[in-house]
Enzyme design. Structure first.
Site, PDB file in Angstrom:
ATOM      1  N   GLY A 110       0.823  -1.217   0.000  1.00 48.63           N
ATOM      2  CA  GLY A 110       0.000   0.000   0.000  1.00 48.63           C
ATOM      3  C   GLY A 110       0.851   1.259   0.000  1.00 48.63           C
ATOM      4  O   GLY A 110       0.414   2.323   0.413  1.00 48.63           O
ATOM      5  N   LEU A 113       4.099   1.201  -4.351  1.00 48.60           N
ATOM      6  CA  LEU A 113       5.250   0.542  -4.976  1.00 48.60           C
ATOM      7  C   LEU A 113       4.845  -0.720  -5.746  1.00 48.60           C
ATOM      8  O   LEU A 113       5.668  -1.592  -6.010  1.00 48.60           O
ATOM      9  CB  LEU A 113       6.310   0.226  -3.909  1.00 48.60           C
ATOM     10  CG  LEU A 113       6.884   1.487  -3.240  1.00 48.60           C
ATOM     11  CD1 LEU A 113       7.737   1.131  -2.031  1.00 48.60           C
ATOM     12  CD2 LEU A 113       7.717   2.301  -4.239  1.00 48.60           C
ATOM     13  N   GLY A 114       3.568  -0.789  -6.072  1.00 49.93           N
ATOM     14  CA  GLY A 114       3.112  -1.820  -7.013  1.00 49.93           C
ATOM     15  C   GLY A 114       2.997  -3.214  -6.425  1.00 49.93           C
ATOM     16  O   GLY A 114       3.117  -4.192  -7.172  1.00 49.93           O
ATOM     17  N   ALA A 118       2.336  -6.633  -8.586  1.00 54.20           N
ATOM     18  CA  ALA A 118       3.342  -7.697  -8.569  1.00 54.20           C
ATOM     19  C   ALA A 118       2.715  -9.031  -8.151  1.00 54.20           C
ATOM     20  O   ALA A 118       3.002 -10.078  -8.749  1.00 54.20           O
ATOM     21  CB  ALA A 118       4.486  -7.323  -7.627  1.00 54.20           C
ATOM     22  N   ASP A 159       1.403  -0.168 -13.809  1.00 53.88           N
ATOM     23  CA  ASP A 159       1.963  -1.038 -12.763  1.00 53.88           C
ATOM     24  C   ASP A 159       2.147  -2.478 -13.260  1.00 53.88           C
ATOM     25  O   ASP A 159       3.189  -3.102 -13.038  1.00 53.88           O
ATOM     26  CB  ASP A 159       1.046  -1.061 -11.537  1.00 53.88           C
ATOM     27  CG  ASP A 159       1.017   0.266 -10.791  1.00 53.88           C
ATOM     28  OD1 ASP A 159       1.485   1.271 -11.352  1.00 53.88           O
ATOM     29  OD2 ASP A 159       0.525   0.296  -9.645  1.00 53.88           O
TER      30      ASP A 159
HETATM   31  C1  MEV Z   1      -0.518   3.886  -9.278  1.00 50.72           C
HETATM   32  O1  MEV Z   1       0.706   3.208  -9.127  1.00 50.72           O
HETATM   33  C2  MEV Z   1      -0.432   4.825 -10.444  1.00 50.72           C
HETATM   34  C3  MEV Z   1      -1.699   5.634 -10.684  1.00 50.72           C
HETATM   35  O2  MEV Z   1      -1.417   6.445 -11.844  1.00 50.72           O
HETATM   36  C4  MEV Z   1      -2.892   4.775 -10.943  1.00 50.72           C
HETATM   37  C5  MEV Z   1      -2.793   3.991 -12.244  1.00 50.72           C
HETATM   38  O3  MEV Z   1      -2.065   4.381 -13.136  1.00 50.72           O
HETATM   39  O4  MEV Z   1      -3.508   2.983 -12.339  1.00 50.72           O
HETATM   40  C6  MEV Z   1      -2.017   6.566  -9.534  1.00 50.72           C
END
Ligand code: MEV
Length: 326
Positions: A110, A113-114, A118, A159
């Site tokens: 949360g 950082l993806g 992942a 992501d």
């Molecule tokens: C989230 O890592 C990146 C955002 O741009 C959302 C997305 O692109 O899905 C905030």
């Protein structure tokens, strides 16, 4: 038919260098895969149940594929189980064969950082291997994006794409796909992250609301973020340090204007700059989560300062994306 009794896959987390939020509106973005990964291990069970255990977080539950729900849940914040349920659904998996799915997440959760991407990407790779469904990287990336859309309602492919392919990428709808960026492995970056978790779906929704409320203000701002990303692409390839830093700082100001900044993030951003970073900004969705600082010659200083108030790590790019571990 299941041939393999056990399979394992991993996929890296990510940091967005430029363009988050604007990427949801079709603007370009630049992201790197970071050397922090999610690991999925699948073992065949003797019954036909599908059990998921996220050991480190004390979360577990059974996936009921017939009724499309997670039952006998344990632990808090069981949201991550939804990504796994949807990953199995997107591959058409039912209860033909029982599975024990072990999840190990070595990415701050949360924190922008993806971690969810992942987990999704690694699950799709592991389940496809376990069930002998041949998938290309392109298909893994596409399915993983569908899963994120299902769980989060709104998401760009950034992501899931970076977690699938690894390295550094420039993603733009105009350039029809993913362009690998040849950024040096030792790019001097530090990530700082808070313990406050941001909810990506909610933050994306809040930006949408702000845009609906003030379209004439927010639309040009999203456009400008896209321009920053395009300028940053050139600056990164030229290793123009001063410009990279300045563009990060401008991008941060726009993210603040979009409403995704917090006091903790702001403090980290300014701490990083006063410790020598040439640029620093929120990375990912914001609302808690992380910042990224660009610090040529000052990585240790910035790392120590950020780590003494919140959490920090020095970034190494993961050249590899999703992979089966044999
Ligand atoms: C989230 O890592 C990146 C955002 O741009 C959302 C997305 O692109 O899905 C905030």
């Amino acid at each position: 038919m299941v041939k393999f009794m056990q399979v394992m896959a991993s996929a890296p987390g990510k940091a967005i260098l430029f363009g988050e939020h604007a990427v949801v509106y079709g603007k370009p973005a630049i992201a790197i895969a970071v050397d922090r990964k999610a690991y999925i291990q699948i073992q065949k069970r003797d019954d036909d149940k599908i059990y998921v255990n996220v050991r480190d977080l004390g979360i577990s539950g059974y996936l009921d594929m017939f009724n499309d729900e997670i039952i006998e849940k344990n632990g808090q914040r069981t949201g991550i189980l939804k990504y796994i349920l949807e990953s199995l659904k997107v591959l058409g998996i039912h209860h033909d064969v029982g599975m024990d799915i072990k999840v190990d997440i070595k990415i701050p959760i949360g924190a922008g950082l993806g971690s969810s991407a992942a987990v999704t990407v690694a699950t799709i790779m592991a389940v496809s291997k376990f069930s002998q469904i041949g998938l290309t990287r392109e298909q893994i990336s596409k399915y993983a994006h569908e899963v994120e859309l299902k769980v989060q309602n709104a998401a760009s492919p950034i992501d899931t794409t970076i977690s699938t392919y690894g390295g550094a990428i420039y993603l733009s709808k105009n350039s029809k796909g993913v362009i690998p960026l040849n950024i040096g492995e030792n790019i001097p970056l530090v990530v700082g992250y808070t313990d406050t978790r941001g909810n990506t779906g909610k933050l994306v929704e809040e930006v949408r609301f702000r845009r609906d409320t003030y379209p004439e203000i927010i639309d040009p701002l999203l456009e400008s973020i896209g321009t920053i990303t395009d300028e940053a692409k050139i600056a990164l390839l030229d290793e123009d340090e001063k410009r990279i830093g300045e563009l990060m700082n401008i991008n941060h100001g726009f993210l603040d204007a979009l409403g995704v900044n917090t006091r903790e993030l702001s403090e980290m951003v300014y701490l990083a700059r006063s410790s020598g970073a040439l640029g620093s900004k929120i990375t990912g969705a914001g609302g808690g989560g992380s910042i990224i600082a660009y610090c040529p010659g000052k990585v240790s200083e910035v790392y120590s300062t950020l780590n003494s108030t919140e959490n920090a790590f020095k970034v190494s790019i993961s050249r590899k994306g999703v992979e089966e571990i044999v």
